[in-house]
Design a protein around this motif. Structure first.
Motif, PDB file in Angstrom:
ATOM      1  N   UNK A  70       0.893  -1.277  -0.030  1.00 35.76           N
ATOM      2  CA  UNK A  70       0.011  -0.016  -0.037  1.00 35.76           C
ATOM      3  C   UNK A  70       0.838   1.391   0.064  1.00 35.76           C
ATOM      4  N   UNK A  71       0.656   2.182  -0.977  1.00 38.66           N
ATOM      5  CA  UNK A  71       1.473   3.636  -0.977  1.00 38.66           C
ATOM      6  C   UNK A  71       0.407   4.396  -0.822  1.00 38.66           C
ATOM      7  N   UNK A  72       0.909   5.484   0.307  1.00 35.74           N
ATOM      8  CA  UNK A  72       0.020   6.382   0.305  1.00 35.74           C
ATOM      9  C   UNK A  72       0.501   7.777  -0.030  1.00 35.74           C
ATOM     10  N   UNK A  73      -0.060   8.604  -0.609  1.00 37.10           N
ATOM     11  CA  UNK A  73       0.230  10.018  -0.787  1.00 37.10           C
ATOM     12  C   UNK A  73      -0.540  11.005  -0.280  1.00 37.10           C
ATOM     13  N   UNK A  74       0.106  11.985   0.331  1.00 32.06           N
ATOM     14  CA  UNK A  74      -0.843  12.989   1.215  1.00 32.06           C
ATOM     15  C   UNK A  74       0.172  14.272   1.481  1.00 32.06           C
ATOM     16  N   UNK A  76       1.872  16.346  -0.222  1.00 26.78           N
ATOM     17  CA  UNK A  76       3.151  16.676  -0.916  1.00 26.78           C
ATOM     18  C   UNK A  76       4.284  15.612  -0.512  1.00 26.78           C
ATOM     19  N   UNK A  77       3.904  14.631   0.089  1.00 22.41           N
ATOM     20  CA  UNK A  77       4.896  13.501   0.544  1.00 22.41           C
ATOM     21  C   UNK A  77       4.200  12.125   0.084  1.00 22.41           C
ATOM     22  N   UNK A  78       5.000  11.052   0.197  1.00 21.61           N
ATOM     23  CA  UNK A  78       4.527   9.563  -0.104  1.00 21.61           C
ATOM     24  C   UNK A  78       5.157   8.578   0.828  1.00 21.61           C
ATOM     25  N   UNK A  79       4.615   7.927   1.098  1.00 22.62           N
ATOM     26  CA  UNK A  79       5.249   6.723   1.830  1.00 22.62           C
ATOM     27  C   UNK A  79       4.514   5.215   1.399  1.00 22.62           C
ATOM     28  N   UNK A  89      11.197  -2.562   6.296  1.00 22.70           N
ATOM     29  CA  UNK A  89      12.356  -1.710   6.067  1.00 22.70           C
ATOM     30  C   UNK A  89      11.831  -0.606   5.162  1.00 22.70           C
ATOM     31  N   UNK A  90      10.891  -0.942   4.095  1.00 23.30           N
ATOM     32  CA  UNK A  90      10.352   0.257   3.267  1.00 23.30           C
ATOM     33  C   UNK A  90       9.231   0.874   4.191  1.00 23.30           C
ATOM     34  N   UNK A  91       8.730   0.408   4.923  1.00 21.85           N
ATOM     35  CA  UNK A  91       7.447   1.032   5.769  1.00 21.85           C
ATOM     36  C   UNK A  91       8.231   1.758   6.662  1.00 21.85           C
ATOM     37  N   UNK A  92       9.420   1.545   7.238  1.00 18.32           N
ATOM     38  CA  UNK A  92      10.111   2.157   8.426  1.00 18.32           C
ATOM     39  C   UNK A  92      10.541   3.156   7.661  1.00 18.32           C
ATOM     40  N   UNK A  93      10.849   3.400   6.521  1.00 16.67           N
ATOM     41  CA  UNK A  93      11.476   4.630   5.982  1.00 16.67           C
ATOM     42  C   UNK A  93      10.541   5.981   6.206  1.00 16.67           C
ATOM     43  N   UNK A  94       9.241   5.676   6.339  1.00 19.06           N
ATOM     44  CA  UNK A  94       8.359   6.586   6.770  1.00 19.06           C
ATOM     45  C   UNK A  94       7.998   7.723   5.325  1.00 19.06           C
ATOM     46  N   UNK A  95       7.749   9.080   5.706  1.00 12.76           N
ATOM     47  CA  UNK A  95       7.382   9.829   4.727  1.00 12.76           C
ATOM     48  C   UNK A  95       8.409  10.471   3.852  1.00 12.76           C
ATOM     49  N   UNK A  96       8.422  10.398   2.759  1.00 20.27           N
ATOM     50  CA  UNK A  96       9.664  10.886   1.843  1.00 20.27           C
ATOM     51  C   UNK A  96       8.887  12.242   1.036  1.00 20.27           C
ATOM     52  N   UNK A 102      13.995   7.376  -1.957  1.00 17.05           N
ATOM     53  CA  UNK A 102      13.586   6.253  -2.410  1.00 17.05           C
ATOM     54  C   UNK A 102      13.131   5.323  -1.182  1.00 17.05           C
ATOM     55  N   UNK A 103      12.231   4.273  -1.398  1.00 17.31           N
ATOM     56  CA  UNK A 103      11.921   3.299  -0.373  1.00 17.31           C
ATOM     57  C   UNK A 103      11.819   2.162  -1.104  1.00 17.31           C
ATOM     58  N   UNK A 104      12.364   1.150  -0.790  1.00 17.15           N
ATOM     59  CA  UNK A 104      12.454   0.049  -1.633  1.00 17.15           C
ATOM     60  C   UNK A 104      12.076  -1.263  -0.985  1.00 17.15           C
ATOM     61  N   UNK A 105      10.969  -2.138  -1.308  1.00 12.50           N
ATOM     62  CA  UNK A 105      10.620  -3.287  -0.550  1.00 12.50           C
ATOM     63  C   UNK A 105      11.233  -4.432  -1.591  1.00 12.50           C
ATOM     64  N   UNK A 106      12.428  -5.217  -1.097  1.00 13.61           N
ATOM     65  CA  UNK A 106      12.796  -6.002  -2.174  1.00 13.61           C
ATOM     66  C   UNK A 106      12.256  -7.373  -2.093  1.00 13.61           C
ATOM     67  N   UNK A 107      11.705  -8.006  -1.114  1.00 12.45           N
ATOM     68  CA  UNK A 107      11.076  -8.982  -0.943  1.00 12.45           C
ATOM     69  C   UNK A 107       9.838  -9.126  -1.803  1.00 12.45           C
TER      70      UNK A 107
END
Length: 127
Positions: A70-74, A76-79, A89-96, A102-107
């Protein structure tokens, strides 16, 4: 004969030193200035899945090998709000919010990248 210490730095030397320090500070601020992000690119298995404008509030589910990401945009930022990957790890990256982040979910083979109005001059691969 005047003292040797008074001959080391003259008023013009102080002026040149101050101008050089100001130039270094101005160039450092210019070099590290980041562009605000305007869009988020969502990739699935290395292919562009979607590109969204950061101005609109939106939630998007991206299918992957392990399930939905699930990708959320709100605002002016995304997570990546949720992902079935085990370590999150990609969820822990938080808001970008900055262009180039970049946030990457390799599995689950899913990633998001923020882009701005102008392309980045460098990235982590340029080093």
């Amino acid at each position: 004969m005047r003292g040797f210490e008074s001959q080391l730095l003259r008023p013009g030397d102080w002026l040149i030193t101050g101008l050089a320090a100001s130039a270094v500070i101005a160039l450092a601020m210019l070099a590290w200035r980041s562009d605000g992000a305007t869009h988020v690119r969502i990739y699935q298995s290395g292919k562009l899945f979607a590109e969204l404008d950061l101005a609109a509030h939106r939630t998007l589910d991206v299918p992957g090998p392990l399930g939905l990401t699930t990708v959320e945009v709100a605002q002016g930022r995304a997570r990546i709000a949720a992902d079935p990957s085990p370590r999150q790890y990609c969820v822990r990256a938080g808001w970008l919010s900055q262009s180039g982040q970049v946030a990457i979910c390799l599995p689950n083979r899913t990633s998001i990248e923020l882009t701005g109005s102008k392309p980045r001059a460098y990235d982590s691969l340029s080093y």
